[in-house]
Design a protein around this motif. Sequence first.
Motif, mmCIF file in Angstrom:
data_model
loop_
_atom_site.group_PDB
_atom_site.id
_atom_site.type_symbol
_atom_site.label_atom_id
_atom_site.label_comp_id
_atom_site.label_asym_id
_atom_site.label_seq_id
_atom_site.Cartn_x
_atom_site.Cartn_y
_atom_site.Cartn_z
ATOM 1 N N THR A 21 0.821 -1.208 0.000
ATOM 2 C CA THR A 21 0.000 0.000 0.000
ATOM 3 C C THR A 21 0.857 1.262 0.000
ATOM 4 N N ILE A 22 1.850 1.313 0.874
ATOM 5 C CA ILE A 22 2.715 2.494 0.966
ATOM 6 C C ILE A 22 3.458 2.713 -0.351
ATOM 7 N N SER A 23 4.042 1.651 -0.892
ATOM 8 C CA SER A 23 4.783 1.766 -2.160
ATOM 9 C C SER A 23 3.901 2.289 -3.276
ATOM 10 N N LYS A 24 2.711 1.744 -3.379
ATOM 11 C CA LYS A 24 1.785 2.141 -4.444
ATOM 12 C C LYS A 24 1.373 3.597 -4.300
ATOM 13 N N GLU A 25 0.965 4.007 -3.102
ATOM 14 C CA GLU A 25 0.494 5.372 -2.888
ATOM 15 C C GLU A 25 1.595 6.408 -3.104
ATOM 16 N N LEU A 26 2.779 6.142 -2.573
ATOM 17 C CA LEU A 26 3.856 7.128 -2.710
ATOM 18 C C LEU A 26 4.391 7.186 -4.137
ATOM 19 N N SER A 27 4.351 6.075 -4.845
ATOM 20 C CA SER A 27 4.823 6.065 -6.236
ATOM 21 C C SER A 27 3.920 6.886 -7.151
ATOM 22 N N GLU A 28 2.702 7.149 -6.702
ATOM 23 C CA GLU A 28 1.772 7.956 -7.494
ATOM 24 C C GLU A 28 2.015 9.463 -7.341
ATOM 25 N N ILE A 29 2.851 9.850 -6.397
ATOM 26 C CA ILE A 29 3.188 11.263 -6.225
ATOM 27 C C ILE A 29 4.323 11.577 -7.192
ATOM 28 N N LYS A 30 4.073 12.438 -8.168
ATOM 29 C CA LYS A 30 5.032 12.620 -9.262
ATOM 30 C C LYS A 30 6.373 13.193 -8.818
ATOM 31 N N ILE B 266 8.046 12.360 -6.220
ATOM 32 C CA ILE B 266 8.744 11.380 -5.389
ATOM 33 C C ILE B 266 9.289 10.262 -6.272
ATOM 34 N N LYS B 267 10.545 9.856 -5.999
ATOM 35 C CA LYS B 267 11.183 8.803 -6.798
ATOM 36 C C LYS B 267 11.857 7.801 -5.869
ATOM 37 N N ASP B 268 12.102 6.616 -6.391
ATOM 38 C CA ASP B 268 12.878 5.574 -5.711
ATOM 39 C C ASP B 268 12.372 5.284 -4.303
ATOM 40 N N VAL B 269 11.099 4.947 -4.195
ATOM 41 C CA VAL B 269 10.490 4.625 -2.900
ATOM 42 C C VAL B 269 10.930 3.224 -2.471
ATOM 43 N N ILE B 270 11.472 3.139 -1.260
ATOM 44 C CA ILE B 270 11.875 1.852 -0.688
ATOM 45 C C ILE B 270 11.242 1.744 0.694
ATOM 46 N N VAL B 271 10.430 0.705 0.903
ATOM 47 C CA VAL B 271 9.766 0.472 2.179
ATOM 48 C C VAL B 271 10.383 -0.769 2.803
ATOM 49 N N GLU B 272 10.826 -0.651 4.044
ATOM 50 C CA GLU B 272 11.476 -1.770 4.729
ATOM 51 C C GLU B 272 10.739 -2.101 6.013
ATOM 52 N N LYS B 273 10.214 -3.328 6.062
ATOM 53 C CA LYS B 273 9.460 -3.775 7.233
ATOM 54 C C LYS B 273 10.359 -3.919 8.458
ATOM 55 N N ASP B 274 11.552 -4.481 8.290
ATOM 56 C CA ASP B 274 12.431 -4.753 9.435
ATOM 57 C C ASP B 274 12.807 -3.489 10.197
ATOM 58 N N SER B 275 12.986 -2.390 9.490
ATOM 59 C CA SER B 275 13.346 -1.133 10.159
ATOM 60 C C SER B 275 12.141 -0.193 10.292
ATOM 61 N N SER B 276 10.976 -0.650 9.848
ATOM 62 C CA SER B 276 9.757 0.179 9.855
ATOM 63 C C SER B 276 10.035 1.554 9.256
ATOM 64 N N SER B 277 10.589 1.543 8.048
ATOM 65 C CA SER B 277 10.971 2.815 7.442
ATOM 66 C C SER B 277 10.594 2.888 5.966
ATOM 67 N N VAL B 278 10.521 4.111 5.488
ATOM 68 C CA VAL B 278 10.335 4.371 4.064
ATOM 69 C C VAL B 278 11.380 5.410 3.663
ATOM 70 N N SER B 279 12.072 5.143 2.565
ATOM 71 C CA SER B 279 13.065 6.069 2.014
ATOM 72 C C SER B 279 12.604 6.461 0.622
ATOM 73 N N PHE B 280 12.935 7.682 0.235
ATOM 74 C CA PHE B 280 12.532 8.169 -1.077
ATOM 75 C C PHE B 280 13.413 9.360 -1.449
ATOM 76 N N GLU B 281 13.405 9.693 -2.725
ATOM 77 C CA GLU B 281 14.127 10.863 -3.208
ATOM 78 C C GLU B 281 13.118 11.917 -3.635
#
Length: 96
Positions: A25-34, A36-51
């Motif tokens: 869900t997070i990857s899909k929603e954030l990828s739709e924001i023009k 924002i690029k290179d979305v990476i969601v990591e469960k183990d660290s409970s984090s999201v990174s993006f450019e």
Amino acid sequence: MDLDIVNIKTTFRLQNLKCGGCINTISKELSEIKEIKDVIVEKDSSSVSFEHQSTDDASLVKETLKQMGYPTNDEENGFVEKAKYFVSCASGKISK
């Protein structure tokens, strides 16, 4: 004069990120924001990174995450946020 566009990498630590449904869900929603690029969601660290290119872009991502039920660690995580997360997670599991 050519100006180089500088991308800024930001990472947010999130609350309520529990499973693959959340990641989807997070990857899909954030990828739709023009912006924002290179979305990476990591469960183990409970984090999201993006450019992104501006602080406004990062603020938009933070607000989008909160609206989905994934507030950052410095935000309130009350009943409403947890209810939104549950719906977002379930939606992510269904759309896999």
